[in-house]
Write a protein that holds these residues in place. Structure first.
Motif, PDB file in Angstrom:
ATOM      1  N   GLY A  90      -8.507   4.016  -2.933  1.00  0.00           N
ATOM      2  CA  GLY A  90      -8.266   2.769  -2.235  1.00  0.00           C
ATOM      3  C   GLY A  90      -8.578   2.800  -0.754  1.00  0.00           C
ATOM      4  O   GLY A  90      -8.663   1.763  -0.117  1.00  0.00           O
ATOM      5  N   GLY A  91      -8.709   3.988  -0.188  1.00  0.00           N
ATOM      6  CA  GLY A  91      -9.012   4.105   1.234  1.00  0.00           C
ATOM      7  C   GLY A  91      -7.911   3.534   2.099  1.00  0.00           C
ATOM      8  O   GLY A  91      -6.731   3.766   1.865  1.00  0.00           O
ATOM      9  N   LEU A 117      -3.709   3.208   1.618  1.00  0.00           N
ATOM     10  CA  LEU A 117      -2.784   3.792   2.585  1.00  0.00           C
ATOM     11  C   LEU A 117      -1.815   2.734   3.105  1.00  0.00           C
ATOM     12  O   LEU A 117      -0.619   2.977   3.242  1.00  0.00           O
ATOM     13  N   LEU A 118      -2.324   1.547   3.390  1.00  0.00           N
ATOM     14  CA  LEU A 118      -1.478   0.458   3.867  1.00  0.00           C
ATOM     15  C   LEU A 118      -0.433   0.083   2.816  1.00  0.00           C
ATOM     16  O   LEU A 118       0.747  -0.091   3.147  1.00  0.00           O
ATOM     17  N   VAL A 172       6.749   2.580   1.037  1.00  0.00           N
ATOM     18  CA  VAL A 172       7.704   3.548   1.583  1.00  0.00           C
ATOM     19  C   VAL A 172       8.668   2.854   2.547  1.00  0.00           C
ATOM     20  O   VAL A 172       9.875   3.118   2.529  1.00  0.00           O
ATOM     21  N   GLY A 173       8.168   1.948   3.380  1.00  0.00           N
ATOM     22  CA  GLY A 173       9.029   1.211   4.303  1.00  0.00           C
ATOM     23  C   GLY A 173      10.075   0.386   3.575  1.00  0.00           C
ATOM     24  O   GLY A 173      11.254   0.388   3.955  1.00  0.00           O
ATOM     25  N   VAL A 174       9.659  -0.297   2.538  1.00  0.00           N
ATOM     26  CA  VAL A 174      10.598  -1.107   1.753  1.00  0.00           C
ATOM     27  C   VAL A 174      11.629  -0.211   1.077  1.00  0.00           C
ATOM     28  O   VAL A 174      12.820  -0.516   1.065  1.00  0.00           O
TER      29      VAL A 174
END
Length: 99
Positions: free
Chosen positions: A57-58, A62-63, A69-71
């Motif tokens: 996905g590049g 990553l985004l 992870v933030g959620v």
């Protein structure tokens, strides 16, 4: 009380497993439909676009990972939300596994 970062990682891994199971189920359904169409002589009109996983996905992958992870970290800090999300994830996993 367990470490919130460990819980976040566990939930992220569980969400990834749920997603992978969903994709596997979806692809299997496509394969069955394609095989059925071959036997009935129906033309295959849908040309699926290749799905890229997190590794392919590049920057987009990553985004998405950073957002997940933030959620998960946010959810780990709120006990009520943590319980609700945990129940939702377990129910979703059970539903995916039963199909």
């Amino acid at each position: 009380m367990p470490d919130p970062s460990w819980q976040a990682m566990q939930q992220a891994q569980q969400a990834q497993q749920i997603h992978q199971n969903h994709v596997r189920h979806h692809r299997a359904a496509h394969d069955v439909a394609r095989a059925h169409a071959r036997h009935t002589g129906a033309p295959h009109t849908h040309r699926p676009v290749p799905h890229t996983g997190a590794r392919g996905g590049g920057l987009r992958g990553l985004l998405v990972l950073i957002i997940i992870v933030g959620v998960v970290v946010y959810v780990a800090h709120d006990p009520e939300l943590h319980t609700a999300v945990g129940n939702f994830a377990r129910n979703l996993l059970a539903h995916v596994q039963s199909n």
